[in-house]
Design a protein around this motif. Structure first.
Motif, PDB file in Angstrom:
ATOM      1  N   ALA A   1       0.836  -1.209   0.000  1.00 14.44           N
ATOM      2  CA  ALA A   1       0.000   0.000   0.000  1.00 14.44           C
ATOM      3  C   ALA A   1       0.865   1.252   0.000  1.00 14.44           C
ATOM      4  CB  ALA A   1      -0.931  -0.007   1.215  1.00 14.44           C
ATOM      5  N   LEU A   2       1.913   1.254   0.813  1.00 14.32           N
ATOM      6  CA  LEU A   2       2.795   2.419   0.889  1.00 14.32           C
ATOM      7  C   LEU A   2       3.504   2.656  -0.437  1.00 14.32           C
ATOM      8  CD1 LEU A   2       4.270   1.798   4.449  1.00 14.32           C
ATOM      9  CD2 LEU A   2       2.599   3.549   3.811  1.00 14.32           C
ATOM     10  N   ASP A   3       3.984   1.566  -1.063  1.00 16.91           N
ATOM     11  CA  ASP A   3       4.628   1.692  -2.374  1.00 16.91           C
ATOM     12  C   ASP A   3       3.644   2.246  -3.398  1.00 16.91           C
ATOM     13  OD1 ASP A   3       7.011   0.728  -1.384  1.00 16.91           O
ATOM     14  OD2 ASP A   3       6.634  -1.355  -2.001  1.00 16.91           O
ATOM     15  N   PHE A   4       2.408   1.752  -3.353  1.00 18.28           N
ATOM     16  CA  PHE A   4       1.374   2.194  -4.303  1.00 18.28           C
ATOM     17  C   PHE A   4       1.082   3.685  -4.143  1.00 18.28           C
ATOM     18  CE2 PHE A   4      -2.977   2.899  -5.713  1.00 18.28           C
ATOM     19  CZ  PHE A   4      -3.044   2.187  -6.904  1.00 18.28           C
ATOM     20  N   LEU A   5       0.975   4.131  -2.888  1.00 24.86           N
ATOM     21  CA  LEU A   5       0.622   5.537  -2.619  1.00 24.86           C
ATOM     22  C   LEU A   5       1.750   6.495  -3.014  1.00 24.86           C
ATOM     23  CD1 LEU A   5      -1.182   5.079   0.815  1.00 24.86           C
ATOM     24  CD2 LEU A   5      -2.235   5.822  -1.338  1.00 24.86           C
TER      25      LEU A   5
ATOM     26  N   THR B   1       0.429   1.208   9.507  1.00 23.21           N
ATOM     27  CA  THR B   1       0.307   1.663   8.117  1.00 23.21           C
ATOM     28  C   THR B   1      -0.260   3.080   8.060  1.00 23.21           C
ATOM     29  OG1 THR B   1      -0.080  -0.644   7.448  1.00 23.21           O
ATOM     30  CG2 THR B   1      -0.610   1.071   5.839  1.00 23.21           C
ATOM     31  N   VAL B   2      -1.243   3.365   8.937  1.00 20.28           N
ATOM     32  CA  VAL B   2      -1.828   4.716   8.989  1.00 20.28           C
ATOM     33  C   VAL B   2      -0.731   5.754   9.223  1.00 20.28           C
ATOM     34  CG1 VAL B   2      -3.303   6.290  10.325  1.00 20.28           C
ATOM     35  CG2 VAL B   2      -4.139   4.011   9.734  1.00 20.28           C
ATOM     36  N   ALA B   3       0.100   5.506  10.220  1.00 23.32           N
ATOM     37  CA  ALA B   3       1.158   6.467  10.560  1.00 23.32           C
ATOM     38  C   ALA B   3       2.074   6.722   9.371  1.00 23.32           C
ATOM     39  CB  ALA B   3       1.954   5.962  11.757  1.00 23.32           C
ATOM     40  N   ARG B   4       2.396   5.648   8.620  1.00 23.20           N
ATOM     41  CA  ARG B   4       3.314   5.812   7.485  1.00 23.20           C
ATOM     42  C   ARG B   4       2.613   6.469   6.293  1.00 23.20           C
ATOM     43  NH1 ARG B   4       7.432   0.594   7.474  1.00 23.20           N
ATOM     44  NH2 ARG B   4       7.582   0.374   9.737  1.00 23.20           N
ATOM     45  N   ILE B   5       1.316   6.187   6.134  1.00 21.65           N
ATOM     46  CA  ILE B   5       0.560   6.863   5.069  1.00 21.65           C
ATOM     47  C   ILE B   5       0.544   8.369   5.319  1.00 21.65           C
ATOM     48  CG2 ILE B   5      -1.767   7.217   4.123  1.00 21.65           C
ATOM     49  CD1 ILE B   5      -2.254   4.217   4.447  1.00 21.65           C
ATOM     50  N   LYS B   6       0.349   8.766   6.588  1.00 20.43           N
ATOM     51  CA  LYS B   6       0.300  10.196   6.934  1.00 20.43           C
ATOM     52  C   LYS B   6       1.625  10.887   6.622  1.00 20.43           C
ATOM     53  CE  LYS B   6      -3.944  10.462   8.547  1.00 20.43           C
ATOM     54  NZ  LYS B   6      -4.957  11.321   7.906  1.00 20.43           N
TER      55      LYS B   6
END
Length: 517
Positions: free
Chosen positions: A39-43, A65-70
């Motif tokens: 997901a992080l790679d995709f974003l 994952t939330v923390a890393r997306i932010k």
């Protein structure tokens, strides 16, 4: 509407195919992944409108994952989907600034509703607001033409403010233009109403008069003072009703509103007249007679609001009320910080008066500083800058210190302001006052239809500085300029917020009673 891109991340994504097909049938584009790393790679490579995220996944958890997306995109909305109903997980997820929280198993309509709340919320609210105002337009039109009294005028103004603020949520310039036109029409009728009734309100024997500046303390403060707890009467100068509505949510974090009301500022709607009338409990003509040494007319040297505590002490004496009080005036940030440090000492007094001068400084500074002209160019930005000021102000800091104390809190103002648009010419002699919304002098020359005039100031409860002095007040969004350099001053002050004249925004102002939660 552009296609909405959804990223759905769940280690059991195969079991969600029917849900994904449902969303795609509704017009959403859904990308599906099975873990947080992917997901992080995709974003990092793709633009996504919403992330649907499973809380429990191998590798890194949903919360991690939330923390890393932010870190990648602080603003991206995230909907957490989980089997875990434990409260601490919910708290942690909400604390991570997710947009929504769904408990498995979820059905397709639950997910769709969540997406609509996040993505379509503004559009749906805008459509609903526009439709609702279209329905309200006719009832407001009928109310304006039904010879409203002073109470009905307050209701009309509150409704117009409500719709003006609601329209801020929509993206309909056409409807906003119609609302502004209706508000302008309302102000025209309001000016006529004031012209017909104001002189009668100044007569002590008149029963059908609204609560005004000089009766505010007696009618809206004194009856509600609690003898068993500290009472705070805070006057935030130059605070319009819509500005109050902008800062109301901040107050409600710490206090419960018992009563929200409005009253009428006297004319001129300026600090010198309206605020002195509040503290003295008298009209300016009576203040001048009773305190000839302290009262200063516009054309006289000396401060115009230096004796508010003296006037207030005399009002209490006149009302036969023996109340020990403190008086604090805030005119700069240092004063405000001193109040914050001293606020607990005020709890020793039955009544505390606090005058906070920020909003008036903002409106005056706005005409002098180009940066503020940019910041406060219309009503929306004026409300926004007021809310931003209050949230970070010493006044808010001080009130937060009182939030856990049992107190009684009354917020009021002296007058409001109006954004001026139409310059009108006035000719006067050297003694004529310089205010843009009202003037008094001996030889005023003006177009009668453009102002509300009192040839005998005593009819308006005002002092007469000279034998032949008269007062004129700008109507609606007019402002008064002299012929000398007329075009320069007309352009300089156009679209600035001024006060002193006759408009709903200046005269119908808030008074709010609150208690600590």
């Amino acid at each position: 509407m552009n296609q909405i891109n959804i990223l759905w991340v769940d280690d059991e994504i195969e079991s969600l195919k029917s849900q994904i097909m449902f969303l795609e049938a509704k017009g959403y584009k859904v990308s599906a992944l099975t873990n947080g790393y992917d997901a992080l790679d995709f974003l990092r490579e793709n633009t996504v409108d919403v992330v649907l995220l499973d809380e429990s996944m191998p590798g890194i958890t949903g919360l991690e994952t939330v923390a890393r997306i932010k870190e990648i995109d602080q603003q991206i909305p995230i909907v957490m989907i989980t089997k875990n109903e434990e409260e601490n997980v919910m708290d942690e997820a909400i604390g991570s600034q997710i947009s929504d929280y769904l408990i498995k198993p979820v059905n397709p309509n639950q997910v769709l509703l969540s997406l609509k709340k996040i993505i379509d919320n503004k559009r749906l609210v805008a459509e609903k607001t526009t439709t609702a105002y279209q329905q309200e337009f006719r009832s407001l039109f009928m109310a304006l033409n039904d010879n409203p009294d002073h109470n009905q005028w307050m209701d009309i103004y509150k409704k117009l403010v409500y719709w003006e603020m609601e329209m801020g949520k929509s993206n309909s310039p056409e409807m906003l233009e119609i609302l502004q036109s209706q508000k302008q029409e309302a102000n025209s009728e309001f000016v006529k109403f004031i012209g017909r009734h104001y002189a009668d309100w100044m007569t002590p024997k008149t029963k059908d008069a609204p609560i005004m500046s000089h009766t505010l303390f007696r009618e809206k403060v004194l009856p509600y003072l609690d003898p068993n707890i500290p009472n705070f009467f805070i006057l935030i100068d130059n605070l319009r009703y819509d500005q109050w509505k902008a800062i109301q949510p901040i107050f409600m974090e710490s206090f419960r509103i018992v009563e929200e009301d409005t009253f009428y500022s006297i004319l001129p709607t300026s600090t010198q007249y309206a605020r002195n009338a509040i503290f003295a409990g008298q009209l300016p003509v009576d203040i001048e007679a009773r305190f000839p040494e302290q009262w200063r007319n516009d054309d006289e040297d000396g401060g115009k609001n230096l004796f508010e505590d003296l006037f207030f002490a005399q009002q209490l004496k006149h009302l036969k009320k023996d109340i020990r009080f403190s008086y604090t005036k805030i005119t700069n940030h240092n004063d405000g910080q001193h109040m914050v440090n001293n606020i607990h000492n005020m709890l020793e007094y039955p009544l505390n008066l606090i005058v906070y001068n920020f909003v008036d400084m903002l409106s005056h500074a706005r005409t002098e500083m180009e940066v503020l002209k940019e910041l406060a160019g219309d009503e929306v930005s004026y409300r926004s800058i007021t809310a931003s000021w209050f949230e970070h102000s010493p006044l808010h800091q001080a009130l937060k210190k009182l939030a856990d104390k049992k107190i009684n809190l009354i917020i009021a103002t002296d007058h409001g302001s109006v954004r001026v648009k139409n310059a009108v010419k006035v000719i006067g002699d050297k003694q004529t006052t310089t205010n843009l919304r009202y003037k008094h002098g001996r030889n005023l020359n003006y177009e009668p239809k453009e102002v509300l005039a009192f040839r005998d100031p005593r009819e308006a409860g005002l002092p007469r500085p000279n034998v032949n002095s008269s007062y004129i007040f700008a109507k609606g969004d007019n402002y008064l300029c002299y012929p000398n350099n007329f075009n320069y001053f007309a352009n300089y002050y156009r679209n600035t917020f001024q006060h002193g004249g006759v408009s709903m925004e200046e005269m119908i102002v808030p008074v709010i009673r609150m208690v600590s939660k």
